[in-house]
Scaffold this motif. Structure first.
Motif, short mmCIF file in Angstrom:
data_model
loop_
_atom_site.label_atom_id
_atom_site.label_comp_id
_atom_site.label_asym_id
_atom_site.label_seq_id
_atom_site.Cartn_x
_atom_site.Cartn_y
_atom_site.Cartn_z
N ARG A 303 -5.95 -8.87 -7.65
CA ARG A 303 -5.20 -7.72 -7.14
C ARG A 303 -6.07 -6.50 -6.93
NH1 ARG A 303 -0.66 -8.74 -11.34
NH2 ARG A 303 -0.18 -6.54 -11.14
N ARG A 305 -7.45 -5.38 -4.29
CA ARG A 305 -7.04 -4.61 -3.13
C ARG A 305 -5.81 -3.76 -3.44
NH1 ARG A 305 -8.49 -4.76 1.96
NH2 ARG A 305 -7.07 -3.78 3.45
N GLU A 306 -4.89 -4.37 -4.16
CA GLU A 306 -3.68 -3.65 -4.57
C GLU A 306 -4.03 -2.42 -5.40
OE1 GLU A 306 -0.32 -5.48 -7.02
OE2 GLU A 306 -0.56 -6.82 -5.30
N ILE A 309 -5.28 0.20 -3.09
CA ILE A 309 -4.16 0.84 -2.37
C ILE A 309 -3.49 1.87 -3.27
CG2 ILE A 309 -1.90 0.48 -1.32
CD1 ILE A 309 -2.83 -2.42 -0.67
N MET A 310 -3.18 1.42 -4.48
CA MET A 310 -2.44 2.31 -5.38
C MET A 310 -3.25 3.56 -5.70
SD MET A 310 -0.08 -0.06 -7.79
CE MET A 310 -1.20 -1.21 -8.48
N LYS A 311 -4.57 3.37 -5.89
CA LYS A 311 -5.39 4.55 -6.18
C LYS A 311 -5.45 5.47 -4.97
CE LYS A 311 -8.27 4.10 -9.83
NZ LYS A 311 -9.63 4.17 -10.37
N ALA A 312 -5.54 4.89 -3.77
CA ALA A 312 -5.61 5.72 -2.56
C ALA A 312 -4.36 6.58 -2.42
CB ALA A 312 -5.80 4.84 -1.33
N ILE A 313 -3.21 6.01 -2.79
CA ILE A 313 -1.98 6.78 -2.58
C ILE A 313 -1.57 7.56 -3.83
CG2 ILE A 313 -1.19 5.24 -0.75
CD1 ILE A 313 0.75 4.00 -2.75
N GLY A 314 -2.53 7.76 -4.74
CA GLY A 314 -2.27 8.73 -5.80
C GLY A 314 -2.14 8.22 -7.21
N ALA A 315 -2.41 6.92 -7.42
CA ALA A 315 -2.34 6.42 -8.80
C ALA A 315 -3.55 6.91 -9.58
CB ALA A 315 -2.29 4.90 -8.81
N ASP A 396 -13.51 1.71 -8.28
CA ASP A 396 -13.61 2.73 -7.25
C ASP A 396 -12.63 2.40 -6.13
OD1 ASP A 396 -15.29 4.97 -5.99
OD2 ASP A 396 -15.18 3.41 -4.44
N PRO A 397 -11.81 3.35 -5.71
CA PRO A 397 -10.77 3.01 -4.73
C PRO A 397 -11.32 2.45 -3.42
CG PRO A 397 -10.88 5.39 -5.11
CD PRO A 397 -11.71 4.74 -6.16
N VAL A 398 -12.43 3.02 -2.94
CA VAL A 398 -12.97 2.55 -1.66
C VAL A 398 -13.53 1.14 -1.79
CG1 VAL A 398 -14.72 2.95 0.11
CG2 VAL A 398 -13.44 4.88 -0.83
N LEU A 401 -10.61 -1.24 -2.01
CA LEU A 401 -9.94 -1.48 -0.73
C LEU A 401 -10.77 -2.40 0.15
CD1 LEU A 401 -8.54 2.03 0.19
CD2 LEU A 401 -7.23 -0.08 0.05
N ASP A 404 -13.33 -2.36 5.74
CA ASP A 404 -13.03 -3.25 6.87
C ASP A 404 -13.38 -2.61 8.21
OD1 ASP A 404 -9.54 -2.79 5.93
OD2 ASP A 404 -11.05 -1.35 6.60
N LEU B 57 -11.24 10.36 -1.13
CA LEU B 57 -11.44 9.00 -1.64
C LEU B 57 -12.88 8.81 -2.08
CD1 LEU B 57 -9.49 6.58 0.74
CD2 LEU B 57 -9.36 6.61 -1.75
N ALA B 81 -7.27 11.71 -7.71
CA ALA B 81 -6.07 10.89 -7.48
C ALA B 81 -4.86 11.78 -7.23
CB ALA B 81 -5.82 9.97 -8.67
N ARG B 84 -5.08 13.23 -3.77
CA ARG B 84 -4.72 12.22 -2.77
C ARG B 84 -3.22 12.00 -2.74
NH1 ARG B 84 -9.36 9.44 -4.93
NH2 ARG B 84 -8.01 8.17 -6.23
N GLY B 85 -2.64 11.93 -3.91
CA GLY B 85 -1.21 11.63 -3.98
C GLY B 85 -0.34 12.72 -3.40
N PHE B 90 -1.90 8.62 3.56
CA PHE B 90 -2.83 7.65 4.17
C PHE B 90 -2.12 6.64 5.07
CE2 PHE B 90 -5.26 9.10 0.55
CZ PHE B 90 -6.56 9.12 1.02
N ILE B 98 1.97 -3.28 -0.39
CA ILE B 98 1.89 -4.22 -1.50
C ILE B 98 2.86 -5.37 -1.24
CG2 ILE B 98 2.18 -4.51 -3.99
CD1 ILE B 98 0.79 -1.91 -4.29
N LEU B 109 6.50 4.13 -4.08
CA LEU B 109 5.38 4.06 -5.02
C LEU B 109 4.60 5.37 -5.20
CD1 LEU B 109 4.19 1.90 -6.86
CD2 LEU B 109 2.67 1.22 -5.00
N PRO B 110 4.12 6.00 -4.10
CA PRO B 110 3.34 7.23 -4.32
C PRO B 110 4.17 8.34 -4.96
CG PRO B 110 3.65 6.79 -1.97
CD PRO B 110 4.17 5.60 -2.70
N PHE B 113 3.92 7.78 -8.60
CA PHE B 113 2.67 8.30 -9.14
C PHE B 113 2.71 9.82 -9.25
CE2 PHE B 113 0.73 4.37 -7.00
CZ PHE B 113 0.88 3.62 -8.15
#
Ligand SMILES: Nc1ncnc2c1ncn2[C@@H]1O[C@H](COP(=O)(O)OP(=O)(O)O)[C@@H](O)[C@H]1O
Ligand SMILES: [Mg+2]
Lengths: 404, 235
Positions: A303, A305-306, A309-315, A396-398, A401, A404, B57, B81, B84-85, B90, B98, B109-110, B113
């Motif tokens: 997981r 990649r998951e 993703i979660m870190k990128a969107i603020g986790a 690291d989030p990048v 991910l 790509d 990031l 984080a 970003r959130g 993004f 997911i 989800l965001p 967070f």
């Protein structure tokens, strides 16, 4: 069938989800196997231990735990040949701290009932002492009455003797032939759960004088049960009895057993069993936590990649760490629940086996134990999952991910 | 004009052990509130790296990136984080939903967070999904949705925390032209309603939808092309 297909549900869908569930289930099950075994061992151990404790305690409560047993012979092998002396009960009676003394006499004889002969155990006692013996659980009538004071041809029967010795159950008022003389059954002594109760369980009980006549000798005591006023005094009284008897006999050709000694030996056996089970539990839990750790590492890798993703969107790192920790905790708790079930079943089986072999062992469900075990399994899961969860959280989030 | 994000003399070097890749070389750029900016350049020119840098990031190897005037290079993981959130929405080329979660759960989800209540999360997520035309798809998993629908879920997810800027890395790169066009229209609409947008693309046609194009090559900005002006209302 066609309706099913129209609604988009076909067999393939069921098959797919079934296989995927089975695969996942298998992996999780294997992961938790160690935890399951560990928790099962712990739960079985504690449940049996508790049961044993209750049983032993009940036993002693029945026995009064204020008793001392004197038996002949310096050790167990000798006890069959050696004997106490006729006057020993009197000697003990006068010792400070002793409330009462009950002597038991023993003889094996052919007994005839309804034309069938069988070798049987006959126990003799002093009829005057019957009330006293009831206070410490040695006697307890199920039916009928006590032996009267000068009644030579009356007997009590142990419950098991009554039911199992001859083809038909022996009834009160029926007669037995011993050495050609006729004896009337006046009462049945109940089995009970006490060790004293079982002493008479498979025996005929009669007044000592009657037994002397059958034996054509004055019997010496087979056991002397001493009741003390205070159980705190038991060690002191024991010392005094030893001193008095040693002086009278000229040597220590007898043994003295107390409740605490019996408790000690029961404790020693339990301790050994516990040590083995604790060992099994520890090993399985260690193996189990390695399994959970491995599964969590695999899970975090799958997981990645998951996580990105979660870190990128603020986790935050903590969010990710907790997600995986909770998952590990769930795996642990799941294993714990299965383990509690298996462990309790094992305890029940042990209880039944013990019961059948004549040792009453009551296994009771204990919610605190069950919840505690599941919580413990959950913590094992979380501890095992901590390192993988922390690693995952620090990705690291990048990188996670993937570029790509 | 207020700068939402700003790069000052930013360089980024990827240390690959034996070789070092200089992905960005002394970049200076500023995205102002309400702007729609495209970053354009050939493959491998550093577009994604620049976008990641401007959206907290990545930390710069040298120089400084400011998000809402706050320098990010010294911030720890959790501070980044949170930025970003809350500040950035993004949108990725590969959607990055997911798979195990429904559209609604993905969008929520965001906000989870960011610490919003379940009620708020659900309300806002449903609203956002309706805004992108997926009000009837909330309980669908990503694999039950088309590419265009997935990207619209991703847009809804990006909007949940009411970010100051939407960043989109080749948002139409994995879509057919028709759904790509839908996505671009949604993005344009967002910008018209005041949202700042920063989009990466290697296609000129798509770049032309922005009001400003930052051209990048070999990690350097080679041109700052202003397309349209005057539409923006100064605040
Ligand atoms: N995480 C990374 N590690 C190592 N090298 C990277 C990484 N990300 C990007 N690069 C390199 O940096 C350069 C720019 O990449 P990128 O920003 O992805 O370009 P673009 O998005 O324009 O195609 C490329 O040479 C790429 O190989
Ligand atoms: Mg790129």
């Amino acid at each position: 069938m066609s309706k099913l297909r129209e609604s988009g549900i076909d067999l393939e869908l069921f098959k797919r989800s079934a296989t995927s569930l089975r695969k996942q289930g298998m992996r999780t099950f294997l992961t938790t196997l160690g935890v399951v075994i560990g928790i099962a061992a712990i739960v079985a151990l504690i449940a049996v231990g508790q049961g044993l404790n209750t049983s032993v305690q009940e036993e002693f409560e029945k026995m009064g735990s204020n008793t001392i047993i004197v038996l002949p012979g310096a050790n167990f092998t000798q006890s069959t040949f050696a004997s106490l002396e006729e006057n020993d009960p009197k000697r003990i009676e006068s010792i400070n701290g002793v409330e009462d003394v009950f002597s038991i006499y023993f003889k094996s004889k052919q007994v005839e009932f309804e034309g069938v002969k069988r070798s049987s155990v006959i126990m003799g006692l002093n009829p005057e002492k019957q009330e006293g013996m009831k206070t410490i659980g040695m006697l307890g009538l199920k039916e009928g009455r006590d032996l009267a004071d000068n009644e030579k041809f009356a007997v009590l029967l142990g419950e098991r003797f009554q039911e199992e010795s001859f083809e038909n159950d022996i009834q009160i008022k029926q007669r037995l032939l011993i050495e050609g003389k006729s004896y009337k059954v006046v009462g049945i002594n109940e089995s009970g759960g006490s060790s004293f109760g079982s002493m008479f369980d498979n025996a005929i009980v009669m007044p000592k004088e009657g037994l002397d006549e059958i034996s054509e000798e004055t019997l010496t005591p087979f056991r002397i049960i001493v009741k003390v006023y205070n159980k705190e005094d038991i060690p002191d009284v024991k010392k005094r009895i030893t001193k008095v008897l040693e002086k009278a006999h000229g040597e220590e050709d007898f043994q003295i057993m107390t409740a605490s000694q019996i408790q000690e030996s029961a404790g020693a056996i339990l301790g050994l069993v516990q040590a083995v089970l604790v060992g099994i539990a520890a090993i399985s839990l260690a193996v189990g936590s390695i399994g959970i750790m491995n599964t969590m590492f695999m899970s975090t890798m799958e997981r990645t990649r998951e996580i990105g993703i979660m870190k990128a969107i603020g986790a935050t790192n903590k969010h990710i760490r907790n997600l995986f920790l909770i998952e590990a905790g769930f795996i642990g708790a799941g294993g714990g629940i299965i383990g509690v079930g298996i462990g309790f079943v094992i305890a029940l089986v042990v209880g039944v086996i013990a019961d059948v072999s004549g040792f009453p062992l009551r296994i009771n469900p204990d919610i605190v134990l069950f919840l505690g075990a599941v919580l413990f399994a959950m913590s094992v899961g979380m501890i095992a999952g901590y390192i993988p969860a922390k690693r995952a959280s620090e990705m690291d989030p990048v990188d996670a991910l993937g570029h790509d | 004009m207020k700068a939402i994000v700003r790069a000052e003399n930013v360089s980024k070097v990827f240390d690959m052990g034996k070789v070092q890749v200089k992905a960005l070389d002394n970049i200076n750029v500023e995205i102002d509130e309400g702007e729609f900016v495209a970053i354009m350049g050939p493959s491998g020119s550093g577009k994604t790296t620049l976008l990641n840098m401007l959206s907290a990031l990545l930390r710069p190897s040298a120089g400084e990136v400011f998000v809402n005037n706050k320098p990010i290079s010294k911030m720890d993981d959790d501070e980044l984080a949170i930025i970003r959130g809350k500040t950035i929405g993004f949108i990725f080329q590969t959607f990055n939903l997911i798979p195990r979660m429904t559209a609604l759960e993905n969008v929520m989800l965001p906000m989870w967070f960011a610490g919003l209540s379940v009620k708020q999360r659900e309300e806002r997520a449903k609203e956002a999904l309706e805004d992108v035309g997926l009000g009837d798809r909330v309980d669908h998993k990503p694999n039950e949705l088309s590419g265009g629908q997935r990207q619209r879920v991703a847009i809804a997810r990006a909007l949940g925390n009411k970010p100051d800027i939407i960043v989109a890395d080749e948002p139409t790169g994995n879509l057919d032209s028709k759904s790509g066009e839908q996505i671009l229209q949604i993005i344009e609409e967002l910008n018209k309603n005041g949202k700042t947008v920063l989009m990466v693309t290697h296609e000129r046609e798509i770049g032309l939808r922005a009001e400003r194009i930052v051209h990048i090559k070999d990690g350097k900005i080679i041109e700052n092309e202003i397309r349209k002006t005057g539409r923006r209302s100064p605040k």
